[in-house]
Design an enzyme around this catalytic site. Structure first.
Site, PDB file in Angstrom:
ATOM      1  N   TRP A 180     -55.983  -1.203 -53.592  1.00  0.00           N
ATOM      2  CA  TRP A 180     -56.262  -1.595 -52.212  1.00  0.00           C
ATOM      3  C   TRP A 180     -57.284  -0.624 -51.658  1.00  0.00           C
ATOM      4  O   TRP A 180     -57.090   0.588 -51.733  1.00  0.00           O
ATOM      5  CB  TRP A 180     -55.015  -1.569 -51.320  1.00  0.00           C
ATOM      6  CG  TRP A 180     -55.408  -1.814 -49.896  1.00  0.00           C
ATOM      7  CD1 TRP A 180     -55.798  -3.005 -49.348  1.00  0.00           C
ATOM      8  CD2 TRP A 180     -55.542  -0.828 -48.849  1.00  0.00           C
ATOM      9  NE1 TRP A 180     -56.164  -2.825 -48.026  1.00  0.00           N
ATOM     10  CE2 TRP A 180     -56.015  -1.514 -47.692  1.00  0.00           C
ATOM     11  CE3 TRP A 180     -55.320   0.538 -48.773  1.00  0.00           C
ATOM     12  CZ2 TRP A 180     -56.259  -0.852 -46.480  1.00  0.00           C
ATOM     13  CZ3 TRP A 180     -55.559   1.201 -47.569  1.00  0.00           C
ATOM     14  CH2 TRP A 180     -56.022   0.502 -46.436  1.00  0.00           C
ATOM     15  N   GLU A 221     -55.333  -6.120 -54.040  1.00  0.00           N
ATOM     16  CA  GLU A 221     -54.653  -6.445 -52.775  1.00  0.00           C
ATOM     17  C   GLU A 221     -55.661  -6.696 -51.660  1.00  0.00           C
ATOM     18  O   GLU A 221     -56.463  -5.828 -51.309  1.00  0.00           O
ATOM     19  CB  GLU A 221     -53.725  -5.281 -52.386  1.00  0.00           C
ATOM     20  CG  GLU A 221     -52.985  -5.512 -51.070  1.00  0.00           C
ATOM     21  CD  GLU A 221     -52.048  -4.351 -50.703  1.00  0.00           C
ATOM     22  OE1 GLU A 221     -51.996  -3.352 -51.442  1.00  0.00           O
ATOM     23  OE2 GLU A 221     -51.375  -4.467 -49.665  1.00  0.00           O
ATOM     24  N   LYS A 223     -56.747  -7.894 -47.598  1.00  0.00           N
ATOM     25  CA  LYS A 223     -56.275  -7.616 -46.242  1.00  0.00           C
ATOM     26  C   LYS A 223     -57.116  -8.417 -45.259  1.00  0.00           C
ATOM     27  O   LYS A 223     -58.253  -8.790 -45.542  1.00  0.00           O
ATOM     28  CB  LYS A 223     -56.372  -6.112 -45.964  1.00  0.00           C
ATOM     29  CG  LYS A 223     -55.703  -5.683 -44.671  1.00  0.00           C
ATOM     30  CD  LYS A 223     -55.379  -4.187 -44.695  1.00  0.00           C
ATOM     31  CE  LYS A 223     -54.840  -3.721 -43.358  1.00  0.00           C
ATOM     32  NZ  LYS A 223     -54.249  -2.387 -43.408  1.00  0.00           N
ATOM     33  N   ASP A 254     -49.721  -9.040 -49.660  1.00  0.00           N
ATOM     34  CA  ASP A 254     -48.960  -8.201 -48.726  1.00  0.00           C
ATOM     35  C   ASP A 254     -48.655  -9.060 -47.500  1.00  0.00           C
ATOM     36  O   ASP A 254     -49.568  -9.653 -46.907  1.00  0.00           O
ATOM     37  CB  ASP A 254     -49.791  -6.962 -48.364  1.00  0.00           C
ATOM     38  CG  ASP A 254     -49.066  -6.005 -47.430  1.00  0.00           C
ATOM     39  OD1 ASP A 254     -48.560  -6.460 -46.376  1.00  0.00           O
ATOM     40  OD2 ASP A 254     -49.013  -4.803 -47.732  1.00  0.00           O
ATOM     41  N   HIS A 257     -50.818  -8.857 -44.333  1.00  0.00           N
ATOM     42  CA  HIS A 257     -52.277  -8.925 -44.458  1.00  0.00           C
ATOM     43  C   HIS A 257     -52.862 -10.304 -44.199  1.00  0.00           C
ATOM     44  O   HIS A 257     -53.902 -10.650 -44.747  1.00  0.00           O
ATOM     45  CB  HIS A 257     -52.693  -8.415 -45.840  1.00  0.00           C
ATOM     46  CG  HIS A 257     -52.456  -6.951 -46.011  1.00  0.00           C
ATOM     47  ND1 HIS A 257     -52.955  -6.217 -47.050  1.00  0.00           N
ATOM     48  CD2 HIS A 257     -51.783  -6.067 -45.234  1.00  0.00           C
ATOM     49  CE1 HIS A 257     -52.591  -4.951 -46.935  1.00  0.00           C
ATOM     50  NE2 HIS A 257     -51.867  -4.847 -45.839  1.00  0.00           N
ATOM     51  N   HIS A 281     -46.172  -7.305 -51.748  1.00  0.00           N
ATOM     52  CA  HIS A 281     -45.842  -6.179 -50.879  1.00  0.00           C
ATOM     53  C   HIS A 281     -45.044  -6.788 -49.734  1.00  0.00           C
ATOM     54  O   HIS A 281     -45.612  -7.338 -48.794  1.00  0.00           O
ATOM     55  CB  HIS A 281     -47.105  -5.479 -50.350  1.00  0.00           C
ATOM     56  CG  HIS A 281     -47.630  -4.443 -51.282  1.00  0.00           C
ATOM     57  ND1 HIS A 281     -48.619  -3.555 -50.939  1.00  0.00           N
ATOM     58  CD2 HIS A 281     -47.270  -4.130 -52.557  1.00  0.00           C
ATOM     59  CE1 HIS A 281     -48.850  -2.740 -51.966  1.00  0.00           C
ATOM     60  NE2 HIS A 281     -48.056  -3.072 -52.958  1.00  0.00           N
ATOM     61  N   ASP A 289     -50.495  -5.614 -38.814  1.00  0.00           N
ATOM     62  CA  ASP A 289     -49.950  -5.076 -40.061  1.00  0.00           C
ATOM     63  C   ASP A 289     -49.180  -3.791 -39.772  1.00  0.00           C
ATOM     64  O   ASP A 289     -49.544  -2.707 -40.209  1.00  0.00           O
ATOM     65  CB  ASP A 289     -51.129  -4.803 -41.022  1.00  0.00           C
ATOM     66  CG  ASP A 289     -50.670  -4.303 -42.376  1.00  0.00           C
ATOM     67  OD1 ASP A 289     -49.564  -4.680 -42.796  1.00  0.00           O
ATOM     68  OD2 ASP A 289     -51.412  -3.535 -42.997  1.00  0.00           O
ATOM     69  N   ASP A 291     -46.145  -2.811 -40.602  1.00  0.00           N
ATOM     70  CA  ASP A 291     -45.288  -2.254 -41.650  1.00  0.00           C
ATOM     71  C   ASP A 291     -43.916  -1.812 -41.163  1.00  0.00           C
ATOM     72  O   ASP A 291     -43.441  -0.721 -41.504  1.00  0.00           O
ATOM     73  CB  ASP A 291     -46.015  -1.105 -42.374  1.00  0.00           C
ATOM     74  CG  ASP A 291     -47.174  -1.605 -43.220  1.00  0.00           C
ATOM     75  OD1 ASP A 291     -46.913  -2.367 -44.163  1.00  0.00           O
ATOM     76  OD2 ASP A 291     -48.330  -1.251 -42.923  1.00  0.00           O
ATOM     77  N   ASP A 321     -43.566  -2.635 -48.972  1.00  0.00           N
ATOM     78  CA  ASP A 321     -44.609  -1.853 -48.303  1.00  0.00           C
ATOM     79  C   ASP A 321     -44.323  -1.799 -46.810  1.00  0.00           C
ATOM     80  O   ASP A 321     -44.764  -2.665 -46.058  1.00  0.00           O
ATOM     81  CB  ASP A 321     -45.998  -2.471 -48.586  1.00  0.00           C
ATOM     82  CG  ASP A 321     -47.127  -1.566 -48.100  1.00  0.00           C
ATOM     83  OD1 ASP A 321     -46.827  -0.450 -47.644  1.00  0.00           O
ATOM     84  OD2 ASP A 321     -48.298  -1.978 -48.204  1.00  0.00           O
TER      85      ASP A 321
HETATM   86  C1  RNT Z   1     -52.590  -1.117 -46.667  1.00  0.00           C
HETATM   87  C2  RNT Z   1     -51.957  -1.740 -47.866  1.00  0.00           C
HETATM   88  C3  RNT Z   1     -51.552  -0.792 -48.950  1.00  0.00           C
HETATM   89  C4  RNT Z   1     -50.904   0.464 -48.432  1.00  0.00           C
HETATM   90  C5  RNT Z   1     -50.340   1.344 -49.496  1.00  0.00           C
HETATM   91  C6  RNT Z   1     -49.967   2.681 -48.986  1.00  0.00           C
HETATM   92  O1  RNT Z   1     -52.729  -1.977 -45.621  1.00  0.00           O
HETATM   93  O2  RNT Z   1     -50.865  -2.523 -47.476  1.00  0.00           O
HETATM   94  O3  RNT Z   1     -50.729  -1.449 -49.848  1.00  0.00           O
HETATM   95  O4  RNT Z   1     -49.910   0.177 -47.483  1.00  0.00           O
HETATM   96  O5  RNT Z   1     -51.198   1.379 -50.553  1.00  0.00           O
HETATM   97 ZN    ZN Z   2     -49.676  -3.327 -49.103  1.00  0.00          ZN
END
Ligand code: RNT
Ligand code: ZN
Length: 413
Positions: A180, A221, A223, A254, A257, A281, A289, A291, A321
């Site tokens: 990523w 990955e 985003k 993810d 994302h 993720h 995003d 998290d 994640d």
């Molecule tokens: C960032 C991505 C990525 C990170 C990690 C720490 O937006 O989601 O996966 O969260 O690599």
């Molecule tokens: Zn991620």
């Protein structure tokens, strides 16, 4: 009759075999992310904030500040999560007195993690770290216009692939190396194509050496946007979907994302027609995003249901994640990971044959009645049985354990 036997009978009334569900759940590893334990800081001698549009907010006491502390926290978390799982490490989590820059890291800088993983029976996954570094301050790395900066990050990426492969060898299970990059622009760029062409060329250079898939798997990955890169993310979903298909890499989805109203679970069956393997993720975006720790909410339940009904468990790697620094970090790991397992168990306990038949007959009424009635079945007793069989606490015992552990780490400086 024990609560489990009674619950088992309730499910059997609908021809759902709880023993089969428990057996299936026990075989599904979840890759727990190391970065929930220390707010994505890592153990490089020089560190700043995570950067690249990812940010842990909060200052709860007890953040792990050394590999030993992080491993102690992980040991505790795994001991309260039923089943056997994996750890997802980032390259900034090296464990060494040496001070290699990102383009100098080697396997031996991670040897203690491998030894620990071996002793715990845990598989490892890995990630190059393309953020929190002076050469990433422009939010451009593999797509930077400066060739020297691109080469620095290409070298970093190559080294992580080699390290991941050696982790895979040592543990007898392929390590996923997930790429990523934060690359993007705060305001509308003039030449998106040039940036994407540079990212593609850098990825090609980084992935040039082929590795045996038994040792290491490359994942990419995408985003949508991050703070500071609102106008354009170079590695968008379309970019990486195409890249993964053309280059046979794993595609990482993810859940944070995408546009907040997109259903990420719905994407699984679509992308699975074009890529062999998927990495998830699992996360909980709130408005962006963000998290947050995952809950048993509709998004997670739908994700688990799709994995089961589309028969994708065999080629999906489930990673987590999220990172929340306002709560006990160990509790976040334990509750978040258990929630992923609970979602899977709920999916495994659905009367799928009946649901499929109703759908094929366009009997959407029966489909609705079944899914809604099933929400009332005694799921908790089945989950509790799973934990009991794996000697992992539930309810008040879990609550007390999580508090006791947090109290023990709160005094950390
Ligand atoms: C960032 C991505 C990525 C990170 C990690 C720490 O937006 O989601 O996966 O969260 O690599
Ligand atoms: Zn991620």
């Amino acid at each position: 009759m024990t609560p489990y036997e009674s619950a088992k009978a309730h499910f059997a009334d609908w021809n759902v075999d709880t023993e089969a569900a428990l057996a299936a759940l026990a075989t599904i590893p979840i890759s727990m992310h190391c970065w929930q334990g220390d707010d994505v800081v890592g153990f490089e001698k020089q560190t700043g904030t995570s950067g690249g549009g990812i940010q842990a907010t909060g200052n709860h006491p007890g953040r792990a500040t050394s590999p030993e502390q992080l491993r102690a926290d992980l040991d505790f978390a795994y001991s309260r999560i039923p089943g056997s799982h994996r750890l997802n490490l980032h390259a900034i989590y090296l464990d060494t007195d040496e001070t290699p820059d990102r383009d100098e890291i080697e396997f031996h800088h991670f040897a203690s993690w491998v030894d620990w993983a071996k002793s715990q029976g845990i598989g490892l996954d890995f990630n190059p770290t393309f953020f929190a570094h002076a050469k990433a301050d422009d939010n451009l790395t593999l797509s930077h216009p400066d060739q020297g900066i691109r080469e620095f990050w290409i070298e970093h990426g190559k080294r992580t692939r080699e390290i991941a492969a050696q982790m895979g060898d040592a543990l007898g299970s392929p390590a996923i190396n997930n790429i990523w990059v934060p690359d993007g622009y705060k305001d509308n760029p003039i030449d998106r194509m040039a940036a994407r062409a540079r990212l593609e060329a850098s990825l090609d250079a980084m992935l040039e050496t082929k590795f045996d898939k038994k040792r290491m798997l490359d994942a990419v990955e995408s985003k949508l946007f991050g703070i500071g890169v609102e106008a354009c993310t170079v590695g968008s979903h379309e970019f990486y979907l195409g890249y993964a298909i053309r280059n046979s890499t794993v595609l990482c989805l993810d859940m944070g994302h995408f546009h907040p109203t997109e259903n990420v679970a719905d994407k699984l069956s679509s992308v699975a027609l074009s890529v062999d393997e998927i990495l998830l993720h699992v996360s909980r975006p709130m408005r962006w995003d963000s998290d947050h720790v995952i809950l048993q909410n509709d998004d997670i339940l739908m994700m688990a249901q799709e994995l089961v009904t589309s028969d994708l468990l065999g080629r999906t790697h489930i990673g987590l994640d999220f990172f929340d620094a306002t709560i006990s970090r160990t509790a976040a790991w334990v509750i978040g990971t258990r929630n992923m397992q609970k979602a899977l168990l709920r999916a495994l306990l659905l009367p799928i044959a009946d649901l499929r038949q109703a759908e094929d007959n366009l009997d959407f009424t029966s489909r609705l009645v079944l899914t809604e009635e099933f929400k009332d079945l005694p799921f908790g007793a089945i989950w509790r049985e799973f934990c009991d069989r794996q000697n992992v606490p539930t309810g008040q015992a879990l609550f007390a354990d999580l508090q006791t552990y947090q109290n023990g780490v709160s005094a950390r400086a």
